[in-house]
Design a protein around this motif. Structure first.
Motif, short mmCIF file in Angstrom:
data_model
loop_
_atom_site.label_atom_id
_atom_site.label_comp_id
_atom_site.label_asym_id
_atom_site.label_seq_id
_atom_site.Cartn_x
_atom_site.Cartn_y
_atom_site.Cartn_z
N TYR A 1 7.03 4.94 6.30
CA TYR A 1 7.06 6.14 5.46
C TYR A 1 6.55 5.76 4.08
N SER A 2 6.17 6.76 3.32
CA SER A 2 5.54 6.57 2.02
C SER A 2 6.59 6.53 0.91
N THR A 3 6.46 5.55 0.01
CA THR A 3 7.37 5.51 -1.14
C THR A 3 7.14 6.72 -2.05
N ALA A 4 5.89 7.19 -2.14
CA ALA A 4 5.59 8.36 -2.97
C ALA A 4 6.32 9.59 -2.45
N GLY B 1 4.13 -4.24 -4.07
CA GLY B 1 4.23 -5.69 -4.00
C GLY B 1 5.65 -6.21 -4.17
N GLY B 2 6.58 -5.30 -4.46
CA GLY B 2 7.98 -5.69 -4.58
C GLY B 2 8.69 -5.64 -3.24
N ARG B 3 9.99 -5.53 -3.28
CA ARG B 3 10.77 -5.54 -2.04
C ARG B 3 11.65 -4.30 -1.94
N PHE B 4 11.97 -3.96 -0.69
CA PHE B 4 12.92 -2.89 -0.41
C PHE B 4 13.93 -3.40 0.59
N ILE B 5 15.15 -2.91 0.49
CA ILE B 5 16.21 -3.24 1.44
C ILE B 5 16.99 -1.96 1.72
N THR B 6 17.15 -1.66 3.00
CA THR B 6 17.92 -0.49 3.42
C THR B 6 19.33 -0.93 3.79
N LEU B 7 20.33 -0.28 3.20
CA LEU B 7 21.73 -0.57 3.48
C LEU B 7 22.37 0.66 4.11
N ARG B 8 22.85 0.53 5.32
CA ARG B 8 23.47 1.67 6.02
C ARG B 8 24.98 1.56 5.96
N LEU B 9 25.61 2.61 5.44
CA LEU B 9 27.06 2.69 5.38
C LEU B 9 27.56 3.46 6.59
N THR B 10 28.42 2.87 7.38
CA THR B 10 29.02 3.61 8.49
C THR B 10 30.19 4.44 7.95
N ARG C 1 0.83 -1.21 0.00
CA ARG C 1 0.00 0.00 0.00
C ARG C 1 0.87 1.26 0.00
N GLY C 2 1.93 1.21 -0.78
CA GLY C 2 2.80 2.37 -0.92
C GLY C 2 3.56 2.73 0.33
N GLN C 3 3.78 1.75 1.20
CA GLN C 3 4.40 2.03 2.49
C GLN C 3 5.52 1.05 2.78
N VAL C 4 6.61 1.57 3.34
CA VAL C 4 7.73 0.75 3.80
C VAL C 4 8.15 1.27 5.18
N TYR C 5 9.20 0.68 5.74
CA TYR C 5 9.58 1.02 7.12
C TYR C 5 11.06 1.40 7.19
N GLN C 6 11.35 2.41 8.01
CA GLN C 6 12.73 2.75 8.31
C GLN C 6 13.19 2.03 9.57
N ALA C 7 12.26 1.70 10.45
CA ALA C 7 12.50 0.92 11.66
C ALA C 7 11.14 0.41 12.13
N LYS C 8 11.13 -0.52 13.03
CA LYS C 8 9.87 -1.09 13.51
C LYS C 8 8.98 0.01 14.07
N GLY C 9 7.76 0.11 13.51
CA GLY C 9 6.80 1.11 13.97
C GLY C 9 6.99 2.48 13.36
N PRO D 1 7.66 14.23 -5.97
CA PRO D 1 6.42 14.47 -6.73
C PRO D 1 6.50 14.11 -8.20
N THR D 2 7.70 13.93 -8.74
CA THR D 2 7.81 13.69 -10.18
C THR D 2 8.02 12.23 -10.54
N GLN D 3 8.19 11.38 -9.54
CA GLN D 3 8.50 9.98 -9.79
C GLN D 3 7.32 9.07 -9.45
N ASP D 4 7.13 8.02 -10.23
CA ASP D 4 6.06 7.05 -10.00
C ASP D 4 6.65 5.86 -9.25
N ALA D 5 6.27 5.73 -7.97
CA ALA D 5 6.78 4.62 -7.16
C ALA D 5 5.88 3.40 -7.21
#
Length: 290
Positions: free
Chosen positions: A123-126, A140-149, A112-120, A131-135
């Motif tokens: 945030y919205s992919t849109a 129904g796909g996947r996202f993965i967050t990679l943090r670089l220290t 539903r256009g929503q992913v997570y930065q942390a539990k609870g 405003p100019t990009q179609d997310a």
């Protein structure tokens, strides 16, 4: 996949949540980021050596893989190249590789256009894409967050063979993107400076890489556009292109360390062993076609 090294007493002190959040967020973030950008470009071997010594008080910086260590400036160290063969990309055509070194943060399905930065903390992919990009193609796909220290290798590469078709740059704030901030600041990635790099794989599937800048790190270099994206570029900057990339080809770098969020459409699943908290090196299998 590696295990994070033990930290000394000074690092444990800074890791205290309240102190860490205070030191890295309750400060004039943008002003400090601009100041750090100027400081990091000063070419002085002595100042650079002293700066690296101070840097090592905060983080386990390992320069053993660096192609050279006679750094002209702190920026030169931040954006260092590695010795040939230090990062090998998985050649299987059904595999999407890790574009950079990083620690896996939140990962899962786009629903539903929503992913997570942390539990609870959704945030919205849109909103992230702007405003100019179609997310919606990633629903129904996947996202993965990679943090670089800050101690990691800061260059990022094409996760698979394909063509970069468009880049949108969105200026913004410079909140820290560490786990402490992600559990306290809502919609953090949508507030920070970022670029949306839209790519089409050789198989025709769309993919997006979203490099997100952070405090002291508000500059993103993209080689294929020969452009440095920074806080001076206000608003949404649209940069259409047609830049073919081989798997593993270097795409750009951060000038310190930050985050890359990878989006793929339905039809992909996590590669074996990918889970929150796992530390990866560029080139390892991240996703594979189902």
């Amino acid at each position: 996949m590696t295990t994070l090294p033990a930290r000394g007493w000074f690092q444990r002190l800074v890791a205290q949540e309240d102190l860490n959040f205070l030191l890295t967020n309750r400060v004039p973030r943008i002003a400090l980021t601009r100041l750090m950008g100027r400081f990091a470009r000063i070419e002085s071997p002595l100042l650079t050596k002293l700066s690296i010594a101070v840097w090592r008080l905060f983080t386990p910086l390992d320069l053993g893989e660096a192609r050279h260590t006679d750094f002209r400036s702190l920026k030169d160290c931040f954006t260092r190249e590695l010795k040939p063969g230090s990062r090998v990309f998985d050649e299987r055509p059904d595999v999407v590789c890790t574009p950079s070194d990083g620690i896996v943060g939140a990962c899962g399905l786009v629903q539903r256009g929503q992913v997570y930065q942390a539990k609870g903390f959704p945030y919205s992919t849109a909103e992230l894409f702007g405003p100019t990009q179609d997310a919606s193609v990633f629903e129904g796909g996947r996202f993965i967050t990679l943090r670089l220290t800050s101690a990691m290798y800061h260059r990022f590469h094409a996760p698979a063979a394909g063509t970069v078709e468009h880049v949108t740059y969105l200026s913004g704030d410079t909140w820290n993107v560490n786990p402490i901030a992600l559990q306290r600041v809502e919609r953090l990635f949508c507030r920070n400076e970022r670029a949306v790099v839209r790519m089409r794989l050789a198989g025709g599937e769309p993919i997006a890489l979203v490099p997100v800048a952070a405090i002291l790190v508000a500059s993103i270099r993209l080689h294929f556009l020969d452009v440095l994206l920074h806080l001076g570029r206000k608003g949404a900057n649209e940069m259409p292109c047609a830049a073919p990339h081989a798997k593993g080809q270097e795409m750009g770098w951060f000038e310190h360390g930050s985050t890359i969020i990878v989006f793929v459409p339905s039809g992909f699943e996590l590669a074996e062993g990918i889970a929150t908290g796992v530390q990866l090196r560029a080139g390892q299998a991240l996703l594979k076609r189902a």
